[in-house]
Design a protein around this motif. Structure first.
Motif, PDB file in Angstrom:
ATOM      1  N   ALA B 111      -6.224   2.994  -7.634  1.00  0.00           N
ATOM      2  CA  ALA B 111      -4.930   3.268  -6.995  1.00  0.00           C
ATOM      3  C   ALA B 111      -3.944   3.872  -7.979  1.00  0.00           C
ATOM      4  CB  ALA B 111      -4.374   1.973  -6.404  1.00  0.00           C
ATOM      5  N   LEU B 139      -6.209  -1.036  10.449  1.00  0.00           N
ATOM      6  CA  LEU B 139      -4.961  -0.839   9.703  1.00  0.00           C
ATOM      7  C   LEU B 139      -3.752  -1.079  10.603  1.00  0.00           C
ATOM      8  CD1 LEU B 139      -5.523   2.289   7.403  1.00  0.00           C
ATOM      9  CD2 LEU B 139      -5.558  -0.130   6.784  1.00  0.00           C
ATOM     10  N   ALA B 142      -3.390  -4.795  10.959  1.00  0.00           N
ATOM     11  CA  ALA B 142      -3.014  -5.430   9.695  1.00  0.00           C
ATOM     12  C   ALA B 142      -1.598  -5.048   9.262  1.00  0.00           C
ATOM     13  CB  ALA B 142      -4.007  -5.055   8.598  1.00  0.00           C
ATOM     14  N   TYR B 149      -6.214 -11.841   8.923  1.00  0.00           N
ATOM     15  CA  TYR B 149      -7.542 -11.289   9.232  1.00  0.00           C
ATOM     16  C   TYR B 149      -8.339 -12.091  10.269  1.00  0.00           C
ATOM     17  CZ  TYR B 149      -9.151 -14.372   5.410  1.00  0.00           C
ATOM     18  OH  TYR B 149      -9.409 -15.438   4.607  1.00  0.00           O
ATOM     19  N   VAL B 163     -13.808  -7.317   9.150  1.00  0.00           N
ATOM     20  CA  VAL B 163     -12.397  -6.899   9.128  1.00  0.00           C
ATOM     21  C   VAL B 163     -11.963  -6.604   7.695  1.00  0.00           C
ATOM     22  CG1 VAL B 163     -10.020  -7.646   9.558  1.00  0.00           C
ATOM     23  CG2 VAL B 163     -11.824  -8.195  11.199  1.00  0.00           C
ATOM     24  N   LYS B 164     -12.310  -7.520   6.785  1.00  0.00           N
ATOM     25  CA  LYS B 164     -11.909  -7.336   5.381  1.00  0.00           C
ATOM     26  C   LYS B 164     -12.517  -6.061   4.798  1.00  0.00           C
ATOM     27  CE  LYS B 164     -11.522 -12.243   4.129  1.00  0.00           C
ATOM     28  NZ  LYS B 164     -12.196 -13.286   3.331  1.00  0.00           N
ATOM     29  N   THR B 165     -13.803  -5.861   5.071  1.00  0.00           N
ATOM     30  CA  THR B 165     -14.432  -4.681   4.464  1.00  0.00           C
ATOM     31  C   THR B 165     -13.920  -3.390   5.119  1.00  0.00           C
ATOM     32  OG1 THR B 165     -16.351  -5.014   5.882  1.00  0.00           O
ATOM     33  CG2 THR B 165     -16.546  -5.771   3.633  1.00  0.00           C
ATOM     34  N   VAL B 167     -10.881  -2.784   6.171  1.00  0.00           N
ATOM     35  CA  VAL B 167      -9.596  -2.430   5.563  1.00  0.00           C
ATOM     36  C   VAL B 167      -9.823  -1.961   4.125  1.00  0.00           C
ATOM     37  CG1 VAL B 167      -7.322  -3.284   4.852  1.00  0.00           C
ATOM     38  CG2 VAL B 167      -8.264  -3.952   7.061  1.00  0.00           C
ATOM     39  N   PHE B 168     -10.719  -2.636   3.423  1.00  0.00           N
ATOM     40  CA  PHE B 168     -11.040  -2.222   2.059  1.00  0.00           C
ATOM     41  C   PHE B 168     -11.576  -0.790   2.044  1.00  0.00           C
ATOM     42  CE2 PHE B 168     -14.288  -1.824  -1.313  1.00  0.00           C
ATOM     43  CZ  PHE B 168     -13.471  -1.972  -2.420  1.00  0.00           C
ATOM     44  N   ALA B 170     -11.130   1.460   4.311  1.00  0.00           N
ATOM     45  CA  ALA B 170     -10.056   2.382   4.719  1.00  0.00           C
ATOM     46  C   ALA B 170      -9.218   2.761   3.508  1.00  0.00           C
ATOM     47  CB  ALA B 170      -9.191   1.732   5.798  1.00  0.00           C
ATOM     48  N   LYS B 171      -8.923   1.776   2.678  1.00  0.00           N
ATOM     49  CA  LYS B 171      -8.118   2.051   1.476  1.00  0.00           C
ATOM     50  C   LYS B 171      -8.890   2.948   0.504  1.00  0.00           C
ATOM     51  CE  LYS B 171      -7.281  -1.450  -1.334  1.00  0.00           C
ATOM     52  NZ  LYS B 171      -7.882  -1.281  -2.667  1.00  0.00           N
ATOM     53  N   LEU B 174      -8.866   6.398   1.864  1.00  0.00           N
ATOM     54  CA  LEU B 174      -7.532   6.963   1.721  1.00  0.00           C
ATOM     55  C   LEU B 174      -7.312   7.460   0.293  1.00  0.00           C
ATOM     56  CD1 LEU B 174      -4.768   6.935   3.557  1.00  0.00           C
ATOM     57  CD2 LEU B 174      -4.052   5.376   1.768  1.00  0.00           C
ATOM     58  N   LYS B 175      -7.780   6.676  -0.663  1.00  0.00           N
ATOM     59  CA  LYS B 175      -7.629   7.090  -2.064  1.00  0.00           C
ATOM     60  C   LYS B 175      -8.428   8.365  -2.345  1.00  0.00           C
ATOM     61  CE  LYS B 175      -8.657   3.013  -3.865  1.00  0.00           C
ATOM     62  NZ  LYS B 175      -8.892   1.943  -4.841  1.00  0.00           N
TER      63      LYS B 175
END
Lengths: 190, 192
Positions: B111, B139, B142, B149, B163-165, B167-168, B170-171, B174-175
């Motif tokens: 990040a 997203l 959240a 979650y 759900v956790k993975t 969002v992970f 997705a981030k 995005l990066k």
């Protein structure tokens, strides 16, 4: 996945993490610049999702949907099928209406009642598309100033026609009536 | 239980007794969130409005069966998820499965390397909009609804780990997008 608690960070960012998980993340963040940067990115994502996902024209839509609700309650007793159908018509046309409004008008009042021009009341077919509605309105140089009302009726202003010009008013109404089945009802507002 | 949750449960109890006024109040309290969530899935205003309508009728009809095991918001968004997915499937569209979504998120920059780019809101917005349907939905729940979650898992009907993975991932995607590495998940096999 590393030992960084990255899968928990989104819920630390939205402030729903509790108990041992929250303490674990806080302990880790205190000594980890990598995760502090990840958290900063998640905060940026959260801020942007909130801005991005807020529906444009929220205020107008809320007003229209409230009207849809009122119309449903006026019917006195619950009639699931009929109410479902009527609400669907009003709500869908509310959505169509929003897409017809210029963006800058989405947050303002639906139209000033004092502006010049003739007002006609128009009801569109339940399955009328945005394009069909736009074509009909363009044919008479009309613009929606309010609606849909309790029965799915829109108030449409014919801005180019002076209120005393009966001939042009009649012609415009005839044009709207000729747009059946897209238009199901037209009358000049008293 | 928060005051808001308690109020919602009271409204549902009143609906179960047939009080139309309670439905109107429930509608006022939840229609905006239901509509925004439905729009995320169906991506069409008219369809989202129809989903909203269907959800509120389902709430009315299902109120006597609401047992209070979930929060009212979780319950109503769960109904919305179900109705919206049905509608999308009727349009013969498909959602990407998790295996496809997971395959792309490994090689993301840190990040710290993209945070300056994320300050450019247009760029950040563009990258968010390029994410897959499944990523944008989690997203939304959240970060728009600020849900924990376990509730998101209940709403979309999948394990909490998923759900956790999501969002992970997705981030991570995005990066990658912010770093200019890739636009979005590649087209991999889908499930209907």
């Amino acid at each position: 996945m590393s030992e960084h608690p990255e899968e928990l960070l989104p819920w630390y960012a939205n402030d729903t993490l509790a108990g041992e998980e929250r303490e674990r993340v806080e302990r880790h963040l205190a000594g980890c610049a990598h995760c502090r940067a990840e958290l900063a990115l998640l905060h940026a994502m959260r801020r942007e999702v909130k801005a991005l996902d807020a529906a444009p024209g929220e205020l107008v839509r809320a007003q229209l949907l409230k009207e849809a609700r009122r119309s449903r309650l006026k019917r006195g007793r619950w009639m699931p099928a009929a109410l479902a159908a009527s609400l669907a018509v009003v709500v869908i046309q509310a959505a169509v209406l929003l897409s017809l409004l210029p963006r800058h008008e989405s947050y303002g009042p639906l139209g000033a009642r004092t502006a010049p021009g003739v007002i006609v009341q128009v009801r569109f077919a339940p399955d009328a598309t945005e394009r069909e509605m736009r074509d009909v309105l363009s044919a008479v140089n009309g613009s929606i100033v309010e609606g849909p009302g309790a029965l799915g009726v829109y108030r449409v202003r014919l801005a180019a026609i002076p209120s005393g010009d009966r001939e042009r008013i009649a012609a415009a109404i005839e044009t709207l009536r000729a747009a059946a089945p897209v238009v199901t009802h037209v009358e000049r507002e008293p | 239980m928060s005051e808001r949750d308690a109020t919602a449960e009271q409204l549902i109890a009143r609906m179960a007794r047939g009080e139309e006024r309670a439905l109107a109040e429930f509608y006022d309290a939840y229609h905006a969130r239901v509509y925004a969530f439905a729009l995320k899935l169906v991506r069409d205003r008219a369809d989202a409005a129809e989903v909203l309508n269907e959800v509120m009728l389902e709430v009315w009809r299902g109120a006597p069966q609401f047992a209070g095991r979930s929060r009212a918001l979780t319950w109503v968004l769960g109904i919305a998820h179900h109705k919206a997915i049905d509608r999308v499937r009727r349009r013969s569209e498909r959602f990407e499965d998790d295996a496809a979504l997971a395959a792309v998120a490994d090689e993301a920059p840190a990040a710290v390397d993209v945070i300056a780019v994320a300050e450019d809101r247009d760029r950040l917005r563009d990258c968010l909009e390029r994410l897959s349907e499944a990523h944008r939905v989690v997203l939304h729940l959240a970060f728009f609804d600020d849900l924990p979650y376990p509730e998101i898992a209940e709403i979309i009907g999948c394990p909490v780990g998923t759900v956790k993975t999501r969002v992970f991932h997705a981030k991570q995607l995005l990066k990658q997008c912010l770093a200019g590495l890739t636009a979005r998940a590649p087209s991999l096999p889908t499930v209907s």
